[in-house]
Design a protein around this motif. Structure first.
Motif, short mmCIF file in Angstrom:
data_model
loop_
_atom_site.label_atom_id
_atom_site.label_comp_id
_atom_site.label_asym_id
_atom_site.label_seq_id
_atom_site.Cartn_x
_atom_site.Cartn_y
_atom_site.Cartn_z
N THR A 33 -6.67 -7.87 15.39
CA THR A 33 -6.18 -7.20 14.18
C THR A 33 -6.64 -7.95 12.93
O THR A 33 -7.06 -7.34 11.94
CB THR A 33 -4.65 -7.09 14.20
N ILE A 34 -6.57 -9.28 12.98
CA ILE A 34 -6.99 -10.08 11.84
C ILE A 34 -8.48 -9.87 11.56
O ILE A 34 -8.90 -9.69 10.41
CB ILE A 34 -6.70 -11.58 12.09
N LEU A 35 -9.29 -9.89 12.62
CA LEU A 35 -10.73 -9.68 12.44
C LEU A 35 -11.01 -8.30 11.88
O LEU A 35 -11.92 -8.12 11.05
CB LEU A 35 -11.45 -9.88 13.78
N ASN A 36 -10.25 -7.30 12.31
CA ASN A 36 -10.40 -5.95 11.78
C ASN A 36 -10.09 -5.93 10.29
O ASN A 36 -10.82 -5.36 9.48
CB ASN A 36 -9.47 -5.00 12.54
N ILE A 37 -8.98 -6.57 9.90
CA ILE A 37 -8.60 -6.64 8.50
C ILE A 37 -9.66 -7.37 7.67
O ILE A 37 -9.92 -7.01 6.52
CB ILE A 37 -7.23 -7.34 8.36
N CYS A 38 -10.29 -8.38 8.28
CA CYS A 38 -11.32 -9.15 7.57
C CYS A 38 -12.68 -8.47 7.59
O CYS A 38 -13.66 -9.01 7.07
CB CYS A 38 -11.43 -10.54 8.18
N GLU A 70 -5.97 -1.83 -14.34
CA GLU A 70 -6.99 -2.84 -14.09
C GLU A 70 -7.09 -3.14 -12.60
O GLU A 70 -6.08 -3.19 -11.90
CB GLU A 70 -6.64 -4.14 -14.83
N PRO A 71 -8.32 -3.37 -12.10
CA PRO A 71 -8.47 -3.77 -10.69
C PRO A 71 -7.99 -5.20 -10.49
O PRO A 71 -8.13 -6.04 -11.37
CB PRO A 71 -9.98 -3.64 -10.45
N ILE A 72 -7.42 -5.44 -9.34
CA ILE A 72 -6.95 -6.78 -8.96
C ILE A 72 -7.57 -7.12 -7.61
O ILE A 72 -7.49 -6.33 -6.66
CB ILE A 72 -5.41 -6.84 -8.86
N ILE A 73 -8.19 -8.28 -7.50
CA ILE A 73 -8.74 -8.76 -6.24
C ILE A 73 -7.68 -9.63 -5.57
O ILE A 73 -7.27 -10.66 -6.10
CB ILE A 73 -10.03 -9.57 -6.44
N VAL A 74 -7.23 -9.20 -4.41
CA VAL A 74 -6.19 -9.93 -3.68
C VAL A 74 -6.82 -10.74 -2.55
O VAL A 74 -7.60 -10.20 -1.76
CB VAL A 74 -5.14 -8.96 -3.10
N ARG A 75 -6.48 -12.02 -2.52
CA ARG A 75 -6.89 -12.87 -1.40
C ARG A 75 -5.69 -13.04 -0.47
O ARG A 75 -4.62 -13.48 -0.90
CB ARG A 75 -7.35 -14.23 -1.88
N LEU A 76 -5.87 -12.67 0.79
CA LEU A 76 -4.83 -12.86 1.80
C LEU A 76 -5.20 -14.04 2.68
O LEU A 76 -6.24 -14.04 3.34
CB LEU A 76 -4.68 -11.60 2.66
N ASP A 195 -5.93 1.17 5.41
CA ASP A 195 -4.55 1.60 5.15
C ASP A 195 -3.60 0.41 5.18
O ASP A 195 -2.68 0.31 4.36
CB ASP A 195 -4.11 2.64 6.18
N VAL A 196 -3.81 -0.47 6.15
CA VAL A 196 -2.99 -1.68 6.27
C VAL A 196 -3.19 -2.57 5.05
O VAL A 196 -2.22 -3.06 4.45
CB VAL A 196 -3.33 -2.45 7.56
N LEU A 197 -4.44 -2.78 4.67
CA LEU A 197 -4.75 -3.65 3.52
C LEU A 197 -4.18 -3.08 2.22
O LEU A 197 -3.60 -3.83 1.41
CB LEU A 197 -6.26 -3.83 3.40
N ASN A 198 -4.35 -1.79 2.00
CA ASN A 198 -3.84 -1.18 0.77
C ASN A 198 -2.32 -1.33 0.67
O ASN A 198 -1.79 -1.72 -0.39
CB ASN A 198 -4.22 0.30 0.71
N TRP A 199 -1.62 -1.03 1.76
CA TRP A 199 -0.16 -1.13 1.73
C TRP A 199 0.27 -2.58 1.52
O TRP A 199 1.15 -2.86 0.69
CB TRP A 199 0.45 -0.60 3.03
N LEU A 200 -0.34 -3.49 2.26
CA LEU A 200 0.05 -4.90 2.20
C LEU A 200 -0.18 -5.48 0.82
O LEU A 200 0.71 -6.11 0.23
CB LEU A 200 -0.71 -5.68 3.26
N CYS A 201 -1.38 -5.29 0.27
CA CYS A 201 -1.71 -5.87 -1.03
C CYS A 201 -0.87 -5.26 -2.16
O CYS A 201 -0.35 -5.99 -3.02
CB CYS A 201 -3.19 -5.68 -1.33
N CYS A 202 -0.73 -3.94 -2.16
CA CYS A 202 0.05 -3.29 -3.22
C CYS A 202 1.52 -3.69 -3.14
O CYS A 202 2.17 -3.93 -4.18
CB CYS A 202 -0.09 -1.77 -3.13
N ASN A 203 2.06 -3.76 -1.94
CA ASN A 203 3.46 -4.13 -1.79
C ASN A 203 3.71 -5.56 -2.25
O ASN A 203 4.70 -5.86 -2.92
CB ASN A 203 3.90 -3.95 -0.34
N LEU A 204 2.81 -6.47 -1.90
CA LEU A 204 2.95 -7.87 -2.31
C LEU A 204 2.87 -8.01 -3.83
O LEU A 204 3.63 -8.76 -4.45
CB LEU A 204 1.87 -8.72 -1.65
N LEU A 205 1.95 -7.28 -4.46
CA LEU A 205 1.81 -7.34 -5.92
C LEU A 205 3.06 -6.80 -6.62
O LEU A 205 3.51 -7.36 -7.62
CB LEU A 205 0.58 -6.57 -6.37
#
Length: 231
Positions: A33-38, A70-76, A195-205
């Motif tokens: 899953t991590i490799l997929n996200i990356c 504005e766009p935001i670059i999120v590092r996980l 979908d996972v990345l969008n939800w995770l990053c937006c929710n954290l922000l």
């Protein structure tokens, strides 16, 4: 990225950084899953590669919290804790308890917890349910939590239903996703890792805006959202 946000070259772009801990049983699909996200393409060859100790991965994802914003670059910073292998049978119970304590401690020190379980393994699902319950008392820990069920394309071996997966949302207020991590998988149940990345990053922000992230995030030396110039 360019097709969605346009070119970032020469712009001062906001950046943010969060720690995500991945929790799940052995062979539940954590590393896959991590490799997929990356963004790493994978092919299934029948082997199970164990993670020993703790491995850290980095994923970068651009988002806009609001239309026209504005766009935001999120590092996980994604932490994957593998097994601590012990040959002495007398020590295995102690190591098992230590692993459970480490899982809880990692969740307490993370901005988000990503739990993984396999659609082909009912035991992995029950273990995730127990761990979420443990990390919900006396209060949810951390505030941002999601469950990713892997191997959703393996219909003939399905041991956990979508209804059971979705029950976690109503029972514990966590977000759930079904996913197939292997490339070229044909399944209408597959959820793209975007979908996972969008939800995770937006929710954290959004949680960061509200000041609802753990003390680890608020006190981190990385500081709040900052700007970086893309050359």
């Amino acid at each position: 990225t360019k097709s969605v946000l346009g070119s970032l070259e020469g712009l001062d772009v906001k950046t943010a950084e969060f720690k995500v801990v991945v929790v799940g049983n052995e062979n539940s699909g954590k590393t896959s899953t991590i490799l997929n996200i990356c963004g790493v393409k994978q092919s299934f060859d029948g082997r199970h590669l164990r993670t020993h100790g703790v491995a850290e991965y980095n994923a970068y994802w651009p988002v806009r919290l609001r239309r026209g914003g504005e766009p935001i670059i999120v590092r996980l910073r994604i932490w994957d804790k593998g097994l601590w292998l012990v040959s002495d049978k007398r020590l295995r119970d102690t190591v098992s308890k230590t692993n459970n304590q480490l899982k809880r401690q990692q969740a307490a020190l993370a901005d988000a917890a990503l739990y993984t379980c396999s659609a082909t393994d009912a035991r992995s699902f029950e273990e995730v349910r127990k761990m979420i319950q443990l990390n919900s008392e006396p209060s949810p820990m951390p505030n941002c939590r999601l469950v990713v069920m892997t191997r959703m394309d393996q219909w003939g071996q399905r041991a956990v239903s979508m209804r059971e997966l979705l029950s976690l949302e109503s029972d514990f207020s966590v977000r759930t996703f079904g996913i197939a991590n292997v490339a070229n998988t044909e399944s209408h149940m597959k959820t793209d890792s975007r979908d996972v990345l969008n939800w995770l990053c937006c929710n954290l922000l959004r949680l960061q805006e509200k000041g609802s992230l753990p003390a680890f995030s608020q006190a981190s030396d990385r500081g709040p959202i900052r700007k970086t110039r893309f050359m």
